[in-house]
Scaffold this motif. Sequence first.
Motif, mmCIF file in Angstrom:
data_model
loop_
_atom_site.group_PDB
_atom_site.id
_atom_site.type_symbol
_atom_site.label_atom_id
_atom_site.label_comp_id
_atom_site.label_asym_id
_atom_site.label_seq_id
_atom_site.Cartn_x
_atom_site.Cartn_y
_atom_site.Cartn_z
ATOM 1 N N LYS A 132 0.864 -1.179 0.000
ATOM 2 C CA LYS A 132 0.000 0.000 0.000
ATOM 3 C C LYS A 132 0.899 1.226 0.000
ATOM 4 C CE LYS A 132 -0.509 -0.170 4.997
ATOM 5 N NZ LYS A 132 -1.404 -0.342 6.110
ATOM 6 N N MET A 133 0.358 2.334 -0.445
ATOM 7 C CA MET A 133 1.064 3.607 -0.443
ATOM 8 C C MET A 133 0.511 4.435 0.712
ATOM 9 S SD MET A 133 3.083 3.323 -3.066
ATOM 10 C CE MET A 133 3.666 4.931 -3.472
ATOM 11 N N VAL A 134 1.413 4.965 1.563
ATOM 12 C CA VAL A 134 1.023 5.812 2.682
ATOM 13 C C VAL A 134 1.950 7.020 2.692
ATOM 14 C CG1 VAL A 134 0.741 5.961 5.182
ATOM 15 C CG2 VAL A 134 0.254 3.795 4.019
ATOM 16 N N ASP A 135 1.383 8.197 2.522
ATOM 17 C CA ASP A 135 2.152 9.443 2.536
ATOM 18 C C ASP A 135 3.358 9.400 1.590
ATOM 19 O OD1 ASP A 135 0.413 10.517 4.453
ATOM 20 O OD2 ASP A 135 1.628 9.747 6.113
ATOM 21 N N GLY A 136 3.151 8.863 0.397
ATOM 22 C CA GLY A 136 4.207 8.820 -0.603
ATOM 23 C C GLY A 136 5.243 7.728 -0.392
ATOM 24 N N LYS A 137 5.068 6.922 0.645
ATOM 25 C CA LYS A 137 6.003 5.820 0.914
ATOM 26 C C LYS A 137 5.322 4.499 0.559
ATOM 27 C CE LYS A 137 9.028 7.949 4.252
ATOM 28 N NZ LYS A 137 8.535 9.260 4.519
ATOM 29 N N LEU A 138 6.127 3.565 0.101
ATOM 30 C CA LEU A 138 5.650 2.241 -0.267
ATOM 31 C C LEU A 138 5.812 1.308 0.921
ATOM 32 C CD1 LEU A 138 4.755 0.097 -2.336
ATOM 33 C CD2 LEU A 138 7.138 -0.010 -3.111
ATOM 34 N N HIS A 139 4.713 0.718 1.355
ATOM 35 C CA HIS A 139 4.731 -0.251 2.449
ATOM 36 C C HIS A 139 4.453 -1.617 1.821
ATOM 37 C CE1 HIS A 139 4.181 2.613 5.963
ATOM 38 N NE2 HIS A 139 4.122 3.402 4.901
ATOM 39 N N LEU A 140 5.355 -2.551 2.041
ATOM 40 C CA LEU A 140 5.119 -3.899 1.517
ATOM 41 C C LEU A 140 5.568 -4.954 2.508
ATOM 42 C CD1 LEU A 140 8.104 -4.963 0.332
ATOM 43 C CD2 LEU A 140 7.458 -3.489 -1.540
ATOM 44 N N THR A 141 4.997 -6.132 2.354
ATOM 45 C CA THR A 141 5.301 -7.255 3.241
ATOM 46 C C THR A 141 5.796 -8.418 2.400
ATOM 47 O OG1 THR A 141 3.567 -6.558 4.760
ATOM 48 C CG2 THR A 141 4.364 -8.814 4.991
ATOM 49 N N LEU A 142 7.005 -8.898 2.714
ATOM 50 C CA LEU A 142 7.604 -10.022 1.991
ATOM 51 C C LEU A 142 7.558 -11.291 2.824
ATOM 52 C CD1 LEU A 142 10.890 -8.619 0.415
ATOM 53 C CD2 LEU A 142 8.915 -9.494 -0.779
ATOM 54 N N ASP A 143 7.294 -12.394 2.168
ATOM 55 C CA ASP A 143 7.392 -13.732 2.755
ATOM 56 C C ASP A 143 6.496 -13.950 3.974
ATOM 57 O OD1 ASP A 143 9.267 -14.357 0.799
ATOM 58 O OD2 ASP A 143 10.908 -13.609 2.018
#
Length: 160
Positions: A132-143
């Motif tokens: 998801k994008m939050v305040d211009g930052k990319l948040h992601l979850t791996l594995d």
Amino acid sequence: MTHLLTLFIILTLTTTHAQKKKLIGTWKTVSVEAEGITIDRTKADTVSVSDDMKRLYAISPVGLQNRVADVRLMYSRNHFVFGKDGSFQHYMTGKMTVAPFFTGTYTVKDGVIYTDTKNRGGQDVKKEIPFKMVDGKLHLTLDSRPGTDPGSKYVLQKVK
């Protein structure tokens, strides 16, 4: 009914294109949470350790120190590159002058990045990465393995 189906298809394609467009570029890790350890590089490499990890390493402070060093080495300097052409590279270092650890392609659908890559050893690796994008930052979850392992949670800032 046909008009409703057509509208649904157009909205889906537009949303998918918009999600992919936001991803295009080079992203560096500014914060990562992995194995109960959080490293926040926005605050001079601040380290936080979960209560579970503190209990686990209560009799071995050196072991905890080593675990923090492992997480810092493996996760905190990662870069992700999403090309406009669908190409994907994952560098596991702060220096993008070395070969990427994972190279391949990606597609995006409904808040999930689907990668089809090869690692440096030539093994095929496919991943589904919620983001998801939050305040211009990319948040992601791996594995992530639901119910077993929450995975590594990255916050990434666009470099270019």
